[in-house]
Motif scaffolding. Sequence first.
Motif, PDB file in Angstrom:
ATOM      1  N   VAL A   2      47.217  22.897  -6.771  1.00  0.00           N
ATOM      2  CA  VAL A   2      48.039  23.598  -7.747  1.00  0.00           C
ATOM      3  C   VAL A   2      47.176  24.059  -8.918  1.00  0.00           C
ATOM      4  N   GLN A   3      47.451  25.251  -9.380  1.00  0.00           N
ATOM      5  CA  GLN A   3      46.782  25.779 -10.571  1.00  0.00           C
ATOM      6  C   GLN A   3      47.793  25.762 -11.722  1.00  0.00           C
ATOM      7  N   ALA A  24      52.880  26.794 -13.050  1.00  0.00           N
ATOM      8  CA  ALA A  24      52.134  26.334 -11.890  1.00  0.00           C
ATOM      9  C   ALA A  24      52.159  27.387 -10.787  1.00  0.00           C
ATOM     10  N   SER A  25      51.079  27.430 -10.043  1.00  0.00           N
ATOM     11  CA  SER A  25      51.001  28.304  -8.878  1.00  0.00           C
ATOM     12  C   SER A  25      50.205  27.610  -7.797  1.00  0.00           C
ATOM     13  N   GLY A  26      50.357  28.081  -6.578  1.00  0.00           N
ATOM     14  CA  GLY A  26      49.594  27.521  -5.474  1.00  0.00           C
ATOM     15  C   GLY A  26      50.279  26.383  -4.759  1.00  0.00           C
ATOM     16  N   SER A  27      51.305  25.839  -5.372  1.00  0.00           N
ATOM     17  CA  SER A  27      52.028  24.742  -4.743  1.00  0.00           C
ATOM     18  C   SER A  27      53.375  24.590  -5.426  1.00  0.00           C
ATOM     19  N   THR A  28      54.248  23.864  -4.784  1.00  0.00           N
ATOM     20  CA  THR A  28      55.578  23.631  -5.359  1.00  0.00           C
ATOM     21  C   THR A  28      55.506  22.534  -6.401  1.00  0.00           C
ATOM     22  N   SER A  99      50.350  15.197 -11.257  1.00  0.00           N
ATOM     23  CA  SER A  99      49.975  13.960 -10.576  1.00  0.00           C
ATOM     24  C   SER A  99      50.771  13.812  -9.286  1.00  0.00           C
ATOM     25  N   ARG A 100      50.126  13.255  -8.274  1.00  0.00           N
ATOM     26  CA  ARG A 100      50.852  12.960  -7.039  1.00  0.00           C
ATOM     27  C   ARG A 100      51.786  11.770  -7.226  1.00  0.00           C
ATOM     28  N   ASP A 111      45.729  14.688 -11.041  1.00  0.00           N
ATOM     29  CA  ASP A 111      44.796  15.330 -10.117  1.00  0.00           C
ATOM     30  C   ASP A 111      44.428  16.750 -10.520  1.00  0.00           C
ATOM     31  N   TYR A 112      45.321  17.411 -11.210  1.00  0.00           N
ATOM     32  CA  TYR A 112      45.098  18.811 -11.567  1.00  0.00           C
ATOM     33  C   TYR A 112      45.395  19.011 -13.055  1.00  0.00           C
ATOM     34  N   TRP A 113      44.563  19.833 -13.671  1.00  0.00           N
ATOM     35  CA  TRP A 113      44.655  20.077 -15.114  1.00  0.00           C
ATOM     36  C   TRP A 113      44.606  21.565 -15.413  1.00  0.00           C
ATOM     37  N   GLY A 114      45.328  21.956 -16.455  1.00  0.00           N
ATOM     38  CA  GLY A 114      45.198  23.306 -16.960  1.00  0.00           C
ATOM     39  C   GLY A 114      43.998  23.412 -17.884  1.00  0.00           C
ATOM     40  N   GLN A 115      43.787  24.607 -18.409  1.00  0.00           N
ATOM     41  CA  GLN A 115      42.631  24.853 -19.265  1.00  0.00           C
ATOM     42  C   GLN A 115      42.903  24.471 -20.714  1.00  0.00           C
ATOM     43  N   GLY A 116      44.153  24.229 -21.041  1.00  0.00           N
ATOM     44  CA  GLY A 116      44.519  23.811 -22.383  1.00  0.00           C
ATOM     45  C   GLY A 116      44.931  24.961 -23.280  1.00  0.00           C
ATOM     46  N   THR A 117      45.723  24.640 -24.281  1.00  0.00           N
ATOM     47  CA  THR A 117      46.132  25.610 -25.281  1.00  0.00           C
ATOM     48  C   THR A 117      45.990  24.963 -26.660  1.00  0.00           C
TER      49      THR A 117
END
Length: 123
Positions: A2-3, A24-28, A99-100, A111-117
């Motif tokens: 996921v992105q 989010a994109s790339g996954s549900t 997180s899973r 498991d996945y992180w954004g770039q931050g704001t």
Amino acid sequence: QVQLVESGGGLVQAGGSLRLSCAASGSTLSRYGMGWFRQAPGKEREFVATISKSGGYTYYADSVKGRFTISRDNAKNTVYLQMNSLKPEETAVYYCAASRAVWSTTRFEYDYWGQGTQVTVSS
């Protein structure tokens, strides 16, 4: 995989409000427990809030309880953080993470992180 892309940060005066979004994109998105973290310059990344996969459970850091609200719209694949009564010491880069686990307060379980704001609160 996921992105995640955060938005909604900016400059606000103390006592003001901001609403952050995490798309989010790339996954549900409903497959993941979601969290918000923040990192101020020179400090470690700290937990802010988490929400369970279904949205039925939320948990907050003591420092933000009663002022911040985390929510999610799985149909829109988006998570939100409504921040009210902001304080200058809450100036930081805010990150959303997936997180899973059903939900988690621990950054190592994400498991996945954004770039931050960037959120800047002026006094």
